[in-house]
Design a protein around this motif. Structure first.
Motif, PDB file in Angstrom:
ATOM      1  N   THR A  69       0.814  -1.047   0.070  1.00 64.91           N
ATOM      2  CA  THR A  69       0.041  -0.146  -0.029  1.00 64.91           C
ATOM      3  C   THR A  69       0.758   1.208  -0.039  1.00 64.91           C
ATOM      4  N   ALA A  70       2.109   1.296   0.779  1.00 72.65           N
ATOM      5  CA  ALA A  70       2.965   2.428   0.811  1.00 72.65           C
ATOM      6  C   ALA A  70       3.446   2.677  -0.440  1.00 72.65           C
ATOM      7  N   LYS A  71       4.014   1.649  -1.085  1.00 75.90           N
ATOM      8  CA  LYS A  71       4.491   1.722  -2.337  1.00 75.90           C
ATOM      9  C   LYS A  71       3.759   2.234  -3.427  1.00 75.90           C
ATOM     10  N   ASN A  72       2.299   1.696  -3.571  1.00 75.17           N
ATOM     11  CA  ASN A  72       1.518   2.083  -4.458  1.00 75.17           C
ATOM     12  C   ASN A  72       1.058   3.473  -4.115  1.00 75.17           C
ATOM     13  N   ARG A  73       1.095   4.086  -2.854  1.00 76.03           N
ATOM     14  CA  ARG A  73       0.536   5.315  -2.600  1.00 76.03           C
ATOM     15  C   ARG A  73       1.855   6.285  -3.275  1.00 76.03           C
TER      16      ARG A  73
ATOM     17  N   LYS B 139       1.344   6.486  -7.013  1.00 72.51           N
ATOM     18  CA  LYS B 139       0.413   7.269  -7.446  1.00 72.51           C
ATOM     19  C   LYS B 139       0.566   8.732  -7.282  1.00 72.51           C
ATOM     20  N   GLU B 140       1.261   9.114  -6.291  1.00 77.79           N
ATOM     21  CA  GLU B 140       1.426  10.430  -5.870  1.00 77.79           C
ATOM     22  C   GLU B 140       2.541  10.910  -6.810  1.00 77.79           C
ATOM     23  N   HIS B 141       3.438  10.305  -7.246  1.00 75.24           N
ATOM     24  CA  HIS B 141       4.435  10.712  -8.275  1.00 75.24           C
ATOM     25  C   HIS B 141       3.943  10.912  -9.731  1.00 75.24           C
ATOM     26  N   VAL B 142       2.862   9.948 -10.210  1.00 75.94           N
ATOM     27  CA  VAL B 142       2.433  10.031 -11.300  1.00 75.94           C
ATOM     28  C   VAL B 142       1.279  11.410 -11.375  1.00 75.94           C
TER      29      VAL B 142
ATOM     30  N   ALA C 232       3.757   2.493 -14.175  1.00 83.59           N
ATOM     31  CA  ALA C 232       2.845   2.361 -13.233  1.00 83.59           C
ATOM     32  C   ALA C 232       1.781   1.267 -13.275  1.00 83.59           C
ATOM     33  N   ALA C 233       1.265   1.051 -14.942  1.00 87.10           N
ATOM     34  CA  ALA C 233       0.640   0.052 -15.397  1.00 87.10           C
ATOM     35  C   ALA C 233       1.267  -1.472 -15.264  1.00 87.10           C
ATOM     36  N   SER C 234       2.460  -1.229 -15.771  1.00 85.52           N
ATOM     37  CA  SER C 234       3.085  -2.480 -15.803  1.00 85.52           C
ATOM     38  C   SER C 234       3.199  -3.103 -14.366  1.00 85.52           C
TER      39      SER C 234
END
Length: 89
Positions: free
Chosen positions: A18-22, A25-28, A61-63
């Motif tokens: 969750t932390a990694k995904n967050r 997403k914030e970077h994107v 991010a999609a990959s």
């Protein structure tokens, strides 16, 4: 709170993911905001650079399954459309 060892491990793994995904997403979102800002200022060379970076980050991010592949493609398509319309005007 989980009592079983495997359930405790799953909780910690989920928190890490969750932390990694967050972070991703914030970077994107930040990259997309930079593109929008360059486009609003009318700096087409900078906007094109930001567009290429945004496309790269979205596909990355999609990959990694942070966002859905089709959602990333849809966003890239919309960004390209917005850029082309601004360039035409």
């Amino acid at each position: 709170m989980a009592n079983i060892k495997s359930a405790k491990k799953r909780i910690s793994v989920i928190e890490a993911k969750t932390a990694k995904n967050r972070r991703v997403k914030e970077h994107v979102k930040a990259v997309l905001k930079n593109f929008e800002k360059a486009l609003a200022e009318g700096d087409m060379e900078e906007a094109e650079k930001k567009l290429r970076l945004a496309e790269k980050k979205l596909m990355k991010a999609a990959s990694k399954n942070v966002i859905h592949k089709k959602a990333a493609s849809r966003k890239v398509s919309r960004l390209n459309k917005k850029f082309n319309q601004a360039k035409a005007n």
